[in-house]
Write an enzyme that holds these catalytic residues in place. Sequence first.
Site, mmCIF file in Angstrom:
data_model
loop_
_atom_site.group_PDB
_atom_site.id
_atom_site.type_symbol
_atom_site.label_atom_id
_atom_site.label_comp_id
_atom_site.label_asym_id
_atom_site.label_seq_id
_atom_site.Cartn_x
_atom_site.Cartn_y
_atom_site.Cartn_z
ATOM 1 N N SER A 187 49.806 10.629 40.422
ATOM 2 C CA SER A 187 50.700 11.402 41.274
ATOM 3 C C SER A 187 52.083 11.521 40.610
ATOM 4 O O SER A 187 52.192 11.956 39.474
ATOM 5 C CB SER A 187 50.766 10.750 42.664
ATOM 6 O OG SER A 187 51.523 11.507 43.564
ATOM 7 N N ASP A 339 44.504 19.497 46.620
ATOM 8 C CA ASP A 339 45.696 18.758 46.214
ATOM 9 C C ASP A 339 46.830 19.739 45.955
ATOM 10 O O ASP A 339 46.679 20.716 45.221
ATOM 11 C CB ASP A 339 45.394 17.958 44.943
ATOM 12 C CG ASP A 339 46.549 17.071 44.499
ATOM 13 O OD1 ASP A 339 47.584 17.041 45.187
ATOM 14 O OD2 ASP A 339 46.394 16.402 43.459
ATOM 15 N N HIS A 369 44.391 14.433 47.071
ATOM 16 C CA HIS A 369 45.529 13.726 46.491
ATOM 17 C C HIS A 369 45.586 12.286 46.997
ATOM 18 O O HIS A 369 45.294 11.995 48.152
ATOM 19 C CB HIS A 369 46.837 14.441 46.853
ATOM 20 C CG HIS A 369 48.012 13.933 46.088
ATOM 21 N ND1 HIS A 369 48.295 14.341 44.809
ATOM 22 C CD2 HIS A 369 48.965 13.015 46.402
ATOM 23 C CE1 HIS A 369 49.373 13.716 44.372
ATOM 24 N NE2 HIS A 369 49.796 12.897 45.322
#
Length: 399
Positions: A187, A339, A369
């Site tokens: 991320s 995502d 995500h």
Amino acid sequence: MTFKALGLLCVLFAFYICVPVPGNIEEPWKVRALDAFIKTIDFVATCFENAGIMKYEEFVSIIFKLDYTDPLSDEHVTVIETAFADIPVRLYTPKRKSEMPRRAVIYIHGGAFCFGSFKQMSFDFLNRWTANKLDAVVVGLDYRLAPQHQFPAQFEDSFAAVKFFLQDEVLTKYRVDPTRICIAGDSFGGTLAAAVTQQVQNNLEIQHKIKLQALLYPSLQLIDSYLPAHRDNEYGLILTRKTGIKLISLYLTASETLSLAVLRNQHMPLESAHLFKFVNWSSLLPKKYRKDYVYTEPVLGRCNHSLPAFMDIRASPLLANDSQLRNLPSTYILTCQYDLVRDDGFMYTSRLQNVGVQVTHDHLEDGIHGALLFMTSPLHLHLGLRIKDRYISWLDKNL
């Protein structure tokens, strides 16, 4: 009042859990429950902030800290906490004897620059697993968090710790092979991993370079907030567009009006026009993911806040020019279909391949995500374990 509040939370959770998920999602009810839990936390944090009880990020941080672990060794791995250049790290060293220096992985956790730590159960599990399976030294790296510490504090801490680790005396102390080092992150930790790798590889003063980088559903640019993935996942699972923009704003500035400009995709200054070729999704995304969307450059010069950070490659590694990208090591990029930051990974893959960097790109059509946060009971997802296994397998073959 307590019972009324609890009742309201139950109603809110029930509302979120009834929101449909895509048909190809594995373990759909579990994903719905996790999504509902996260969005309920987001709602409560927003209400607390609006009521003046506490800041949004303070409430969310309390929830994150419930998941923190102590540095406990086990029968396979010795775990200690120390500091590299005054930056906190958690070090994982295999207990079995090795005649040769070991490979090493430096892992930078995600959390939108505002939350999280290597202490989280999921990251402790991942780093411990990596050390044991690969017989590798693993460094879990922390950094100062926004909004108390805004950009570029997160990058500076990450770079300082990595630079410290790459010194001969440190590598010798931990018996690490200087030719077999990887930087990884998920991320927004992937943002930092990509940015630090660029700096290390292009810094002539650093002797030892990175062999591999691994970026797991990374966020890699901030200048265009209306990519196809942003439209597809505006109200998506785990991370919505509005929440993502709020957290980025906390990372960059104390101004509360910036979020509105970013939501409208009108946050970039006139002098940024030359950068959009680096994130032009009409040429960098595969046709399948462009769909029928029509590319238009964002409106420039409308925002009263001119933030140099938006144009800084330390915040947006996708803005690096081709000569900077050519020096990068072999790269693993994992993206997820559902995502918000999906397209960043696709575009970075294209740009790296265009300059001759070897890239392995895994795209999960059923991915969401933050799946790596859900690898341990009671919140584990098969998806998170699949991502872990793909990442570890690639490392084992290439590092």
